[in-house]
Design a protein around this motif. Structure first.
Motif, mmCIF file in Angstrom:
data_model
loop_
_atom_site.group_PDB
_atom_site.id
_atom_site.type_symbol
_atom_site.label_atom_id
_atom_site.label_comp_id
_atom_site.label_asym_id
_atom_site.label_seq_id
_atom_site.Cartn_x
_atom_site.Cartn_y
_atom_site.Cartn_z
ATOM 1 N N GLY A 216 0.809 -1.114 0.002
ATOM 2 C CA GLY A 216 0.035 0.028 0.066
ATOM 3 C C GLY A 216 0.806 1.392 0.043
ATOM 4 N N PHE A 217 1.970 1.232 0.650
ATOM 5 C CA PHE A 217 2.784 2.539 0.636
ATOM 6 C C PHE A 217 4.149 2.471 0.205
ATOM 7 N N LEU A 218 4.945 1.342 0.482
ATOM 8 C CA LEU A 218 6.288 1.406 0.155
ATOM 9 C C LEU A 218 6.262 0.932 -1.439
ATOM 10 N N ARG A 219 5.557 0.051 -2.080
ATOM 11 C CA ARG A 219 5.600 -0.047 -3.450
ATOM 12 C C ARG A 219 6.825 -0.479 -4.108
ATOM 13 N N GLU A 220 7.027 0.468 -5.103
ATOM 14 C CA GLU A 220 8.460 0.222 -5.771
ATOM 15 C C GLU A 220 9.684 0.763 -4.884
ATOM 16 N N GLN A 221 9.494 1.350 -3.733
ATOM 17 C CA GLN A 221 10.494 1.431 -2.909
ATOM 18 C C GLN A 221 11.461 0.121 -2.571
ATOM 19 N N VAL A 222 10.375 -0.981 -2.529
ATOM 20 C CA VAL A 222 10.919 -1.953 -1.931
ATOM 21 C C VAL A 222 11.695 -2.567 -3.088
ATOM 22 N N CYS A 223 11.439 -2.642 -4.391
ATOM 23 C CA CYS A 223 12.019 -3.047 -5.454
ATOM 24 C C CYS A 223 13.270 -2.355 -5.804
ATOM 25 N N LYS A 224 13.285 -0.939 -5.521
ATOM 26 C CA LYS A 224 14.606 0.031 -5.783
ATOM 27 C C LYS A 224 15.408 -0.046 -4.541
ATOM 28 N N HIS A 225 15.092 0.020 -3.125
ATOM 29 C CA HIS A 225 15.895 -0.010 -2.209
ATOM 30 C C HIS A 225 16.179 -1.150 -1.261
ATOM 31 N N MET A 226 15.050 -1.994 -1.109
ATOM 32 C CA MET A 226 15.083 -3.250 -0.273
ATOM 33 C C MET A 226 15.275 -4.482 -0.758
ATOM 34 N N CYS A 227 15.168 -4.661 -2.055
ATOM 35 C CA CYS A 227 15.352 -6.031 -2.846
ATOM 36 C C CYS A 227 16.663 -6.141 -3.200
ATOM 37 N N PRO A 228 17.555 -7.366 -2.812
ATOM 38 C CA PRO A 228 18.921 -7.394 -2.962
ATOM 39 C C PRO A 228 18.921 -7.895 -4.522
ATOM 40 N N TYR A 229 18.058 -8.406 -5.149
ATOM 41 C CA TYR A 229 18.072 -8.827 -6.507
ATOM 42 C C TYR A 229 18.207 -7.871 -7.530
ATOM 43 N N ALA A 230 17.633 -6.578 -7.254
ATOM 44 C CA ALA A 230 17.959 -5.633 -8.404
ATOM 45 C C ALA A 230 19.546 -5.342 -8.207
ATOM 46 N N ARG A 231 20.045 -5.656 -7.065
ATOM 47 C CA ARG A 231 21.559 -4.886 -7.080
ATOM 48 C C ARG A 231 22.543 -6.143 -7.765
ATOM 49 N N PHE A 232 22.114 -7.351 -7.443
ATOM 50 C CA PHE A 232 23.195 -8.085 -8.232
ATOM 51 C C PHE A 232 22.696 -8.967 -9.586
ATOM 52 N N GLN A 233 21.673 -8.350 -10.038
ATOM 53 C CA GLN A 233 21.030 -8.888 -11.460
ATOM 54 C C GLN A 233 22.139 -8.761 -12.285
ATOM 55 N N SER A 234 22.859 -7.638 -12.370
ATOM 56 C CA SER A 234 23.830 -7.367 -13.485
ATOM 57 C C SER A 234 24.862 -8.616 -13.702
ATOM 58 N N ALA A 235 25.225 -9.365 -12.524
ATOM 59 C CA ALA A 235 26.177 -10.363 -12.426
ATOM 60 C C ALA A 235 25.559 -11.643 -13.158
ATOM 61 N N MET A 236 24.272 -11.636 -13.541
ATOM 62 C CA MET A 236 23.555 -12.722 -14.113
ATOM 63 C C MET A 236 23.244 -12.293 -15.705
ATOM 64 N N PHE A 237 23.248 -10.907 -15.824
ATOM 65 C CA PHE A 237 23.068 -10.582 -17.337
ATOM 66 C C PHE A 237 24.386 -10.743 -18.299
ATOM 67 N N ASP A 238 23.929 -10.940 -19.325
ATOM 68 C CA ASP A 238 25.038 -10.905 -20.568
ATOM 69 C C ASP A 238 24.531 -10.106 -21.681
ATOM 70 N N ASN A 239 25.096 -10.221 -22.657
ATOM 71 C CA ASN A 239 24.878 -9.271 -24.018
ATOM 72 C C ASN A 239 23.533 -10.163 -24.695
ATOM 73 N N ASN A 240 23.343 -11.435 -24.415
ATOM 74 C CA ASN A 240 22.238 -12.093 -25.112
ATOM 75 C C ASN A 240 21.123 -12.146 -24.018
ATOM 76 N N THR A 241 21.135 -11.491 -22.739
ATOM 77 C CA THR A 241 20.092 -11.789 -21.942
ATOM 78 C C THR A 241 19.025 -10.730 -22.529
ATOM 79 N N LEU A 242 17.645 -11.069 -22.704
ATOM 80 C CA LEU A 242 16.398 -10.320 -23.010
ATOM 81 C C LEU A 242 16.249 -9.173 -21.952
ATOM 82 N N ILE A 243 16.339 -8.123 -22.461
ATOM 83 C CA ILE A 243 15.767 -6.803 -21.410
ATOM 84 C C ILE A 243 14.640 -6.122 -22.191
#
Length: 469
Positions: A216-243
């Protein structure tokens, strides 16, 4: 050299010092996502329905006379339909966690953050709360207008209605969560009579408030600042990953124009700079600025842009799922055969097969034998006896009768009770005496203890040590 007098002199005038307060914190602006329909929007709602039907429906399923899926922490048993999992079966939990991790790595390497956009509980509940907000407060412009300063009776009524709906949904969610650990029918009866235990009240309140606050309140703030997945996703991306990618070569320079205008004559690209792709984004980013860690790959900006392209009679695909080198999704499936994806897939298949085979071949009871530490052995007129403690657990849903036999040495026999009966999911700690008549060797020797269940006919063999003087 030229004389300094030939150059103009800029006078330096001292200005009076003034105090300035510079804020290093920028207030977070509330995001009002715009609603729309489209291909990825429909897929998103399909996944919301699927995940929530499973979450809210699973605790109510019955298997025999008990709940089909129950994590009974008090009794140290996990019930999964016909399976009973004990704390000793941590092997299965470890395999399940490895499977989940490998699946996340595989999906991320292939198609980016699809989990975040379509299945993550934070994204799912945020979308449900936004749906309730739109139904009660109105569309995007109506919600922006309603949040303007000032209070009226109408505004208070609408806001109270919205928060009441949010709290009701949160309480149902918290109740369902607790229903995975306490039989949900007993929980419902206890809630009706206000007779729940302390921990049940705590987790019901905690999970309800967490759902209410996060969605209800935090919404996208959880994805931006609290979820660790957003931070280390670049380690699992390469030039052939769909974005989710914006075709800047086709879209720039952007600018508004009428439908009948030829953009090439005005030196414009395909992007009409309508900002609808920003308005529909649940995290409020502009995908035209390139890939950003806040992007959850929900595809809503693709739906929005395609609708604008249709109205302008331009080809679709200005924003699309593509790889870093700009190749569209339809042309990238051949890149699935790259080493990283093949390794993840092979590991996932092998471990999943091991997990399935282990569960299918899991015995219906468990045997754990421990030596009596108070005495190594004792000599009698009939031979040498060793004392043990046998922990027997019935992991089935029916009463079982167990036959205990010892083997491995000539003259070995069980002197204590050889017939044990356990009710469904029962367990017992049984004193066990094993005698060896006329031992041929001295010291420690390995023996086998065979326990056979009836009527299932399963046999579990455990090895232990027998000591003789």
């Amino acid at each position: 050299m030229s004389s300094p007098r030939n150059h103009p002199v800029i006078p330096i005038v001292a200005t009076p010092a003034t105090e300035q307060t510079i804020s290093l914190y920028q207030k977070t602006q509330k995001i009002y996502p715009r609603t729309l329909s489209g291909y990825y929007k429909n897929w998103r709602w399909a996944m919301i329905w699927l995940t929530q039907l499973v979450f809210y429906g699973l605790p109510w399923l019955q298997h025999g006379d008990r709940q089909a899926f129950l994590l009974d922490i008090g009794a140290h048993r996990f019930y999964l339909f016909g399976l009973v999992i004990y704390p000793q079966d941590l092997f299965y939990l470890a395999l399940l966690l490895i499977i989940c991790a490998l699946a996340l790595f595989l999906f991320t390497a292939v198609a980016g953050r699809l989990w975040c956009g379509f299945s993550c509980p934070q994204s799912v509940y945020t979308e449900i709360f936004l749906w309730m907000e739109r139904k009660i407060e109105g569309d995007r412009l109506a919600r922006i207008k309603l949040d303007q300063p000032g209070i009226t009776v109408r505004k208070a009524r609408i806001k109270l209605s919205k928060h009441g709906a949010w709290l009701a949904f949160s309480l149902i969610t918290g109740f369902t969560f607790v229903g995975y650990f306490t039989p949900v029918r007993e929980l419902f009866a206890g809630l009706q009579h206000m007779q729940l235990g302390g921990w049940e009240w705590f987790w019901l309140g905690f999970y309800s408030l967490a759902t209410y606050g996060n969605a209800g309140f935090l919404r996208e703030q959880v994805c931006k600042h609290m979820c660790p997945y957003a931070r280390f996703q670049s380690a699992m991306f390469d030039n052939n990953t769909l974005i989710v990618a914006y075709d800047s070569a086709r879209g720039e320079p952007r600018g508004s124009r009428s439908k009948d205008t030829d953009p090439q004559k005005q030196g414009l690209g395909a992007c009409v700079d309508c900002n609808i792709c920003v308005q529909v984004c649940p995290t409020g980013i502009d995908i035209r600025n390139g890939l950003q860690y806040e992007c959850i790959s929900c595809g809503l900006c693709i739906d929005a842009c395609d609708q604008v392209m249709d109205k302008m009679q331009y080809p679709r695909g200005l924003i699309k799922f593509a790889t870093a080198d700009g190749k569209a999704m339809q042309a990238t499936w051949r890149h699935l055969l790259r080493p990283r994806v093949l390794i993840y897939t092979a590991l996932l298949l092998v471990i999943s097969a091991v997990f399935a085979y282990s569960l299918a071949s899991k015995p219906g009871f468990m045997v754990d034998i421990m030596r009596d530490r108070n005495i190594m052995y004792r000599e009698t007129n009939e031979g040498v006896e060793n004392l043990y403690q046998l922990h027997l657990s019935n992991a089935t849903e029916t009463t079982q009768h167990y036959q205990i036999q010892a083997s491995g040495l000539a003259g070995l026999s069980v002197q204590s009770e050889q017939q044990i009966t356990l009710t469904a999911a029962g367990e017992a700690l049984i004193p066990l005496s094993i005698r060896l008549t006329h031992p041929e060797k001295t010291g420690s020797q390995q023996i086998r203890l065979e326990v056979t269940a009836h009527p299932s006919g399963e046999t579990v063999v455990s090895k232990t040590t027998f000591y003789s003087p």
